[in-house]
Motif scaffolding. Sequence first.
Motif, PDB file in Angstrom:
ATOM      1  N   LEU A  76      20.687 -59.702  -0.263  1.00  0.00           N
ATOM      2  CA  LEU A  76      20.726 -58.354  -0.825  1.00  0.00           C
ATOM      3  C   LEU A  76      22.138 -57.897  -1.171  1.00  0.00           C
ATOM      4  N   HIS A  77      23.118 -58.696  -0.835  1.00  0.00           N
ATOM      5  CA  HIS A  77      24.506 -58.348  -1.168  1.00  0.00           C
ATOM      6  C   HIS A  77      24.962 -59.025  -2.459  1.00  0.00           C
ATOM      7  N   THR A  78      24.031 -59.664  -3.154  1.00  0.00           N
ATOM      8  CA  THR A  78      24.335 -60.227  -4.468  1.00  0.00           C
ATOM      9  C   THR A  78      23.533 -59.478  -5.523  1.00  0.00           C
ATOM     10  N   PRO A  79      24.048 -59.379  -6.741  1.00  0.00           N
ATOM     11  CA  PRO A  79      23.287 -58.684  -7.804  1.00  0.00           C
ATOM     12  C   PRO A  79      21.913 -59.305  -8.033  1.00  0.00           C
ATOM     13  N   GLU A  80      21.834 -60.626  -7.968  1.00  0.00           N
ATOM     14  CA  GLU A  80      20.559 -61.291  -8.225  1.00  0.00           C
ATOM     15  C   GLU A  80      19.548 -60.983  -7.127  1.00  0.00           C
ATOM     16  N   GLY A  81      20.016 -61.056  -5.879  1.00  0.00           N
ATOM     17  CA  GLY A  81      19.110 -60.782  -4.769  1.00  0.00           C
ATOM     18  C   GLY A  81      18.646 -59.339  -4.768  1.00  0.00           C
ATOM     19  N   LEU A  82      19.554 -58.417  -5.066  1.00  0.00           N
ATOM     20  CA  LEU A  82      19.205 -57.007  -5.076  1.00  0.00           C
ATOM     21  C   LEU A  82      18.238 -56.701  -6.218  1.00  0.00           C
ATOM     22  N   ALA A  83      18.441 -57.321  -7.356  1.00  0.00           N
ATOM     23  CA  ALA A  83      17.530 -57.105  -8.483  1.00  0.00           C
ATOM     24  C   ALA A  83      16.131 -57.608  -8.145  1.00  0.00           C
ATOM     25  N   ALA A  84      16.047 -58.757  -7.483  1.00  0.00           N
ATOM     26  CA  ALA A  84      14.739 -59.280  -7.099  1.00  0.00           C
ATOM     27  C   ALA A  84      14.063 -58.368  -6.080  1.00  0.00           C
ATOM     28  N   ALA A  85      14.848 -57.818  -5.152  1.00  0.00           N
ATOM     29  CA  ALA A  85      14.287 -56.897  -4.163  1.00  0.00           C
ATOM     30  C   ALA A  85      13.744 -55.644  -4.833  1.00  0.00           C
ATOM     31  N   ARG A  86      14.469 -55.133  -5.826  1.00  0.00           N
ATOM     32  CA  ARG A  86      14.006 -53.946  -6.526  1.00  0.00           C
ATOM     33  C   ARG A  86      12.732 -54.229  -7.309  1.00  0.00           C
ATOM     34  N   ASP A  87      12.637 -55.416  -7.888  1.00  0.00           N
ATOM     35  CA  ASP A  87      11.408 -55.787  -8.587  1.00  0.00           C
ATOM     36  C   ASP A  87      10.225 -55.823  -7.617  1.00  0.00           C
ATOM     37  N   LEU A  88      10.464 -56.361  -6.434  1.00  0.00           N
ATOM     38  CA  LEU A  88       9.402 -56.422  -5.428  1.00  0.00           C
ATOM     39  C   LEU A  88       8.957 -55.019  -5.025  1.00  0.00           C
ATOM     40  N   VAL A  89       9.906 -54.145  -4.798  1.00  0.00           N
ATOM     41  CA  VAL A  89       9.563 -52.776  -4.404  1.00  0.00           C
ATOM     42  C   VAL A  89       8.782 -52.076  -5.505  1.00  0.00           C
ATOM     43  N   ARG A  90       9.130 -52.346  -6.752  1.00  0.00           N
ATOM     44  CA  ARG A  90       8.444 -51.676  -7.862  1.00  0.00           C
ATOM     45  C   ARG A  90       6.964 -52.033  -7.924  1.00  0.00           C
ATOM     46  N   ARG A  91       6.604 -53.223  -7.454  1.00  0.00           N
ATOM     47  CA  ARG A  91       5.186 -53.602  -7.515  1.00  0.00           C
ATOM     48  C   ARG A  91       4.467 -53.452  -6.167  1.00  0.00           C
ATOM     49  N   ALA A  92       5.184 -52.946  -5.174  1.00  0.00           N
ATOM     50  CA  ALA A  92       4.599 -52.815  -3.839  1.00  0.00           C
ATOM     51  C   ALA A  92       3.896 -51.476  -3.679  1.00  0.00           C
ATOM     52  N   ASP A  93       2.938 -51.457  -2.766  1.00  0.00           N
ATOM     53  CA  ASP A  93       2.296 -50.221  -2.338  1.00  0.00           C
ATOM     54  C   ASP A  93       2.992 -49.641  -1.112  1.00  0.00           C
ATOM     55  N   VAL A  94       3.558 -50.533  -0.292  1.00  0.00           N
ATOM     56  CA  VAL A  94       4.167 -50.136   0.972  1.00  0.00           C
ATOM     57  C   VAL A  94       5.483 -50.886   1.131  1.00  0.00           C
ATOM     58  N   VAL A  95       6.499 -50.195   1.596  1.00  0.00           N
ATOM     59  CA  VAL A  95       7.744 -50.825   2.024  1.00  0.00           C
ATOM     60  C   VAL A  95       7.897 -50.592   3.520  1.00  0.00           C
ATOM     61  N   VAL A  96       8.235 -51.648   4.250  1.00  0.00           N
ATOM     62  CA  VAL A  96       8.512 -51.539   5.680  1.00  0.00           C
ATOM     63  C   VAL A  96       9.911 -52.090   5.920  1.00  0.00           C
ATOM     64  N   GLU A  97      10.753 -51.323   6.617  1.00  0.00           N
ATOM     65  CA  GLU A  97      12.119 -51.795   6.885  1.00  0.00           C
ATOM     66  C   GLU A  97      12.589 -51.298   8.244  1.00  0.00           C
ATOM     67  N   ASN A  98      13.463 -52.087   8.872  1.00  0.00           N
ATOM     68  CA  ASN A  98      14.047 -51.664  10.151  1.00  0.00           C
ATOM     69  C   ASN A  98      15.550 -51.961  10.200  1.00  0.00           C
ATOM     70  N   PHE A  99      16.208 -51.773   9.059  1.00  0.00           N
ATOM     71  CA  PHE A  99      17.669 -51.853   9.033  1.00  0.00           C
ATOM     72  C   PHE A  99      18.266 -50.644   9.752  1.00  0.00           C
ATOM     73  N   ARG A 100      19.550 -50.699  10.035  1.00  0.00           N
ATOM     74  CA  ARG A 100      20.240 -49.521  10.555  1.00  0.00           C
ATOM     75  C   ARG A 100      20.089 -48.380   9.556  1.00  0.00           C
ATOM     76  N   THR A 101      20.002 -47.177  10.067  1.00  0.00           N
ATOM     77  CA  THR A 101      19.835 -46.008   9.211  1.00  0.00           C
ATOM     78  C   THR A 101      20.933 -45.956   8.148  1.00  0.00           C
ATOM     79  N   GLY A 102      20.518 -45.804   6.904  1.00  0.00           N
ATOM     80  CA  GLY A 102      21.463 -45.716   5.791  1.00  0.00           C
ATOM     81  C   GLY A 102      21.694 -47.027   5.082  1.00  0.00           C
ATOM     82  N   ALA A 103      21.340 -48.162   5.700  1.00  0.00           N
ATOM     83  CA  ALA A 103      21.618 -49.460   5.085  1.00  0.00           C
ATOM     84  C   ALA A 103      20.822 -49.646   3.800  1.00  0.00           C
ATOM     85  N   MET A 104      19.552 -49.292   3.803  1.00  0.00           N
ATOM     86  CA  MET A 104      18.745 -49.445   2.589  1.00  0.00           C
ATOM     87  C   MET A 104      19.230 -48.502   1.491  1.00  0.00           C
ATOM     88  N   ALA A 105      19.639 -47.305   1.867  1.00  0.00           N
ATOM     89  CA  ALA A 105      20.144 -46.364   0.862  1.00  0.00           C
ATOM     90  C   ALA A 105      21.409 -46.897   0.208  1.00  0.00           C
TER      91      ALA A 105
END
Length: 378
Positions: A76-105
Amino acid sequence: MTSAAALGGLVIADFSRVLAGPYATMLLGDLGAEVVKVEHPAGDDTRAWGPPFDASGAATYFAGVNRNKRSVILDLHTPEGLAAARDLVRRADVVVENFRTGAMARLGLGPDQVRRDRPDLVYCSITGFGIGKGAALPGYDLLVQAVGGLMSITGPEPGRPTKVGVALVDVITGLHAAVGVLAALRHRDRTGQGQVVEVNLLSSLLSALTNQASGYLGAGVVPGIMGNSHPSIAPYEVFATADRPLVLAIGNDRQFASLVTVLGKAELAVDPRFRTNTDRVAQRAALFDELTTLLAGRRAGEWFDRLTEAGVPAGPINDLADAFALATRLGLEPAVPVPGAASPAVANPIRMSETPPTYRLPPPPPPPRPGEDARRSG
């Protein structure tokens, strides 16, 4: 997965790791959701948490909470990885995460950011101590067992606080997360609107302390360690027999009368010291001595058979092999095969007449080694 499953057709983008989040998403996957697990190139931490390892060499810790998922390796710290993650979120119904608060933002994947274009998205965040003043505190199960009060009531005797033998707070939090997601999906079905679901380990533990927490809030009682005794019920603890320990879990006066009848001393049921549960709690030590003497004459297995036949809640302290054997004898099918898995999995305990849990995918394989494709599905 077809839409015939309870959660068929739902896509879950699973950015969680270790236990609480993966346990929640595994349960949702068992019920038919398509779970896509996002892993760093180094993999989920629990892939290295062994021994034990299964026949394929995989850590059984990881395998225990990651069936029915596909794994996508993204940095997620590379442009390619982050773009793929955003594509996944766009087609998801649910996102589940347990990063430290603020990390996903900081990655542009926070709930406010992704729900701006997807108001129907259900976004579940799992933290250790909430998103306010406790946001910076590390959320480890053992730590929360300690500061959340569980260890203060668990142990062999006062002064010897002891952790529970499994990461129980993580499991409880995962269950709360799954319930929250399902409730949010039900709301979305009615309104078309998603929402943010937040659960944390400390609040989940305090809720799970149930009668102990209620006793503090309602009566000001701060409980302490009682070993295997119960603060409000007696006899409800462990007793020695001729060969190994036996648990008695007597919940009412009728059961107590049946118990002492089987033990050959029916008159204890009308003894003023033991007539009611309140009496028995007040005279716990004397009752313990009486029952210990009576139970010493037979083996735990014999008492189990005789007491069970009389409707008395009792049983020996089994190890895990014995526990699985008991569940198998009772027809509960506690272990299930998973296609492609190196070993059986613990069955999902939910039974449903029309849309039962299914076991479709083994735990995803380890991340690729350097030089292999950096994105692959399990």
